[in-house]
Enzyme design. Structure first.
Site, PDB file in Angstrom:
ATOM      1  N   ARG A 112      45.863  26.624 -14.564  1.00 53.85           N
ATOM      2  CA  ARG A 112      44.895  26.209 -13.547  1.00 53.85           C
ATOM      3  C   ARG A 112      44.864  24.690 -13.459  1.00 53.85           C
ATOM      4  NH1 ARG A 112      39.405  29.594 -14.637  1.00 53.85           N
ATOM      5  NH2 ARG A 112      39.330  28.090 -16.327  1.00 53.85           N
ATOM      6  N   CYS A 116      47.025  15.979 -11.596  1.00 54.81           N
ATOM      7  CA  CYS A 116      46.648  14.605 -11.923  1.00 54.81           C
ATOM      8  C   CYS A 116      45.565  14.127 -10.971  1.00 54.81           C
ATOM      9  CB  CYS A 116      47.887  13.710 -11.829  1.00 54.81           C
ATOM     10  SG  CYS A 116      47.520  11.956 -11.997  1.00 54.81           S
ATOM     11  N   GLU A 151      35.229  24.102 -13.072  1.00 53.39           N
ATOM     12  CA  GLU A 151      35.327  23.739 -14.485  1.00 53.39           C
ATOM     13  C   GLU A 151      36.259  22.546 -14.712  1.00 53.39           C
ATOM     14  OE1 GLU A 151      34.320  28.015 -16.632  1.00 53.39           O
ATOM     15  OE2 GLU A 151      36.416  27.398 -16.469  1.00 53.39           O
ATOM     16  N   CYS A 158      50.277  10.251 -17.181  1.00 55.05           N
ATOM     17  CA  CYS A 158      51.417   9.829 -16.366  1.00 55.05           C
ATOM     18  C   CYS A 158      51.359   8.320 -16.099  1.00 55.05           C
ATOM     19  CB  CYS A 158      51.448  10.610 -15.061  1.00 55.05           C
ATOM     20  SG  CYS A 158      50.205  10.079 -13.858  1.00 55.05           S
ATOM     21  N   CYS A 161      48.313   7.195 -14.197  1.00 54.64           N
ATOM     22  CA  CYS A 161      47.085   7.155 -15.005  1.00 54.64           C
ATOM     23  C   CYS A 161      47.099   5.987 -15.981  1.00 54.64           C
ATOM     24  CB  CYS A 161      46.911   8.483 -15.744  1.00 54.64           C
ATOM     25  SG  CYS A 161      46.486   9.865 -14.665  1.00 54.64           S
ATOM     26  N   GLU A 306      28.024  31.019 -13.918  1.00 53.20           N
ATOM     27  CA  GLU A 306      28.835  32.123 -14.429  1.00 53.20           C
ATOM     28  C   GLU A 306      28.248  32.654 -15.729  1.00 53.20           C
ATOM     29  OE1 GLU A 306      32.970  31.374 -15.073  1.00 53.20           O
ATOM     30  OE2 GLU A 306      33.274  30.374 -13.139  1.00 53.20           O
ATOM     31  N   GLU A 354      42.923  37.630 -15.958  1.00 55.38           N
ATOM     32  CA  GLU A 354      41.533  38.056 -16.113  1.00 55.38           C
ATOM     33  C   GLU A 354      41.301  39.517 -15.728  1.00 55.38           C
ATOM     34  OE1 GLU A 354      39.337  33.750 -15.669  1.00 55.38           O
ATOM     35  OE2 GLU A 354      39.871  34.809 -13.838  1.00 55.38           O
ATOM     36  N   LYS A 355      42.340  40.336 -15.830  1.00 55.22           N
ATOM     37  CA  LYS A 355      42.192  41.738 -15.406  1.00 55.22           C
ATOM     38  C   LYS A 355      41.259  42.532 -16.311  1.00 55.22           C
ATOM     39  CE  LYS A 355      46.553  43.231 -17.628  1.00 55.22           C
ATOM     40  NZ  LYS A 355      46.998  41.886 -18.056  1.00 55.22           N
TER      41      LYS A 355
END
Length: 676
Positions: A112, A116, A151, A158, A161, A306, A354-355
């Site tokens: 996820r 950058c 989240e 890199c 950054c 959540e 996440e099943k």
């Protein structure tokens, strides 16, 4: 911008893009949402590849259709920006959007948060889709709030950054000479000649300059906050004036949430307690302390974005919630000042990561499951206690939790490099206060202290510039201060203070810390009461991990308890000192939770702080008070193993949920309204 609702929110994270080929399921979902009393869903969180399957090709019609159908059934939408997971076409065409780790290796596409925040390309693509969502989707009357990304977390090393980090340092320190001085770079001959020489911390490079490590963490927060600002700016450019939230995560170590919270309008967070791993009341206190932190970030109502309706799929043991636990957790969010209790997820995914994560609607898909019935019970109850919406939680007690201080303390070497038990220490203080039913704010060093009567500083290793002066004024003006061991040790670049610690408070506390002993895990010492001490403490308590040795001679403090063994047997470990109109207490070691329960009960009485209940509060009963101008609402929750009696405050009482004359059953809820 405030987020206001006249109802308590109930719903969760919904991913209809996973079911676009099954319109029958989508229709059934809306029926079941309505049946369960859900009045809001969050949409679009991970839907970028469905919204923009090819660069510049947008498909919003499916999302607009879902929002419209939900709205017609009385279900609102929290609309997400999709930046939490970029599509494959972007990573392939623009590899700079992928993160580089501390060893300077660029990641492949996947997972996820692998993007950058500095990348101009990534910012451009996020800006485009956010603006279009604002223009074409967020105008629907069913949309009530923006959910910014998902989240936030992680860091990138890199070249982009690195350059941004150097610019950030140059703006902060102005000259390389000043940076070298603040960072103590003469140690191990690490002096820099220019800002261009500085690299981010890496296990294959520099990790021993603690100020570098600390400033890198601060920079990561800065860059993340700047990215959030960029996301929201795109929404405003698209014409949307809806308030914004971002779902935060527990005591996430990667970001300073006090700074992140400044960018959003309302705080929400994702809570996944490990219920049934220990005594439920212990988990409840831990979860409650984080609710109070989230509420305190902006000093405003928050909500639970959540929570898992059943069991997660990612904890080491994914345990089911026992009957009633889902209800109790949802109500705890409301009790601590929340405006809603939402879940992840509405419908269980059929495949991928996440099943097997719990959901309101599982793979079976029926409304006769235990979980669906409990969710429906939450929905019914939130309607019954609807008048709590818009009420606030006011606190006379504050505890300090500061990300900078924790980062610095845990990065420093000594007195214990494994197991400082900082959050455990925080929780023991918190538990001691909450056992008395008093509300607690969890604040950082930037917060004002004037509205509090009691201030606790558990292991506040770092005192930033001006903080000690602020605390001195608090005590001088009549406040009660409780400071613990390993406090006031270093400044805001992690340089140790000279001339004694706790820095700036030695005269306020009437002590000076001389040495600190790190105990092995198997070692213990004890707190032994001094006969006739002013709090009437008469028990002996265990202490572990860290024992501070303090000097009192000619400094004014009085001793209430002393160490029971080792070469410092008889040394003071609990002291008190009058300063100005107030009092300052010092706890010199990591004592057990029973000590904090007894000690803080007596300190609260001495300080005149009470929740308004004179009867003894059962150990497993959590009491929180919400209020408005005319009423106070006492919210009772039983996190024990048997029914308990409800101690009631004085005044004219009416029960808006439950009955004060009956015992409160396990995981039960009662809400009493008292006219002020």
């Amino acid at each position: 911008m405030d987020f206001r609702t006249d109802k308590l929110l109930h719903g969760g994270d919904y991913n209809p893009e996973q079911w676009l080929k099954r319109p029958d399921i989508l229709e059934k979902d809306i029926d079941m949402l309505e049946e369960s009393g859900c009045n809001v869903v969050s949409l679009g969180i991970f839907s970028w590849s469905t919204l923009e399957p090819e660069e510049g090709v947008f498909h919003f019609e499916w999302l607009q259709e879902i929002i419209d159908k939900l709205h017609k059934r009385g279900i609102s939408t929290i609309l997400a920006t999709p930046s939490g997971a970029r599509p494959k076409w972007m990573a392939d065409k623009y590899p700079e959007v992928l993160r580089v780790d501390e060893t300077r290796r660029r990641a492949l596409f996947g997972f996820r948060h692998n993007h950058c925040y500095t990348s101009p390309v990534y910012r451009e693509k996020v800006h485009i889709i956010n603006k279009k969502l604002a223009q074409e989707v967020a105008t629907h009357p069913g949309v009530i709030l923006w959910h910014i990304s998902n989240e936030y977390g992680g860091e990138c090393h890199c070249p982009l950054c690195q350059k941004a980090f150097r610019n950030w340092l140059k703006e902060k320190y102005q000259t390389i000479e000043n940076l070298n001085d603040k960072w103590c770079t003469t140690f191990w001959s690490h002096t820099y000649n220019s800002f261009d020489q500085i690299e981010s911390p890496s296990k294959i490079g520099e990790t021993q300059l603690h100020a570098l490590n600390l400033d890198w963490k601060r920079f990561v927060t800065h860059q993340t906050a700047d990215f959030i600002h960029h996301e929201i700016a795109a929404l405003r450019e698209g014409g949307s004036t809806l308030p914004t939230t971002a779902n935060l995560m527990y005591y996430f170590g990667g970001l300073d949430y006090f700074k992140i919270a400044k960018e959003i309008d309302v705080v929400s967070w994702d809570t996944y307690p490990t219920w049934h791993k220990e005594a439920v009341i212990d988990t409840a206190y831990d979860n409650g302390m984080c609710h109070d932190l989230m509420r305190s970030l902006k000093g405003k109502p928050f909500f639970q974005m959540e929570s898992c309706p059943a069991s997660t799929n990612w904890q080491s043991v994914s345990k089911l919630k026992k009957p009633g636990m889902l209800f109790a957790q949802s109500m705890q969010a409301i009790a601590h000042g929340g405006e809603g209790a939402l879940y992840f997820q509405i419908r269980q995914s059929r495949g991928a990561s996440e099943k097997f994560h719990g959901a309101v609607i599982d793979h079976y898909g029926g409304n006769d499951t235990r979980v669906f019935k409990e969710v429906s019970r939450v929905g019914e109850t939130l309607k019954e206690i609807r008048e709590l919406a818009g009420t606030t939680v006011n606190s006379s007690v504050a505890m300090l939790y500061d990300w900078d201080s924790q980062w610095a303390m845990e990065d420093s070497q000594g007195p214990r490099n494994k197991g400082l038990h900082y959050l455990e220490a925080m929780l023991k203080f918190y538990r001691g206060f909450r056992k008395q039913g008093v509300n607690v704010d969890v604040i950082d060093m930037t917060c004002e202290l004037d509205k509090y009567k009691v201030l606790a500083l558990p292991m506040v290793y770092m005192f930033k510039e001006g903080f000690a002066k602020k605390v001195r004024a608090f005590v001088e003006n009549g406040g009660t201060l409780i400071t613990s061991y390993w406090s006031g040790i270093a400044d805001d670049t992690d340089r140790c203070y000279l001339e004694g610690t706790p820095h700036g408070l030695m005269d306020v506390l009437g002590i000076r810390s001389t040495e600190i002993d790190g105990l092995y895990d198997w070692e213990e010492n004890s707190f032994v009461p001094v006969a006739g001490n002013e709090l009437g403490l008469d028990k002996t308590y265990t202490c572990k991990y860290l024992c501070d040795l303090v000097e009192l001679q000619l400094r004014g403090a009085r001793t209430l308890m002393t160490y029971g063994s080792d070469f410092y047997e008889g040394y003071s470990c609990l002291t008190v000192n009058e300063y100005g109109k107030g009092k300052a207490w010092y706890v010199a070691a990591d004592a057990d939770k029973e000590f904090y329960g007894d000690f803080l009960e007596k300190v609260l009485k001495d300080s005149g702080v009470s929740c308004g209940i004179k009867e003894e509060i059962p150990d497993a009963l959590e009491i929180t008070v919400r209020e408005n101008e005319n009423e106070k609402y006492y919210i009772y929750q039983n996190f024990g193993t048997e029914a308990v009696s409800i101690p009631v405050p004085e005044g004219e009482i009416s029960w808006i949920y439950g009955n004060g004359s009956d015992k409160l059953k396990v995981y039960g809820l009662a809400v009493a309204k008292v006219i002020v």
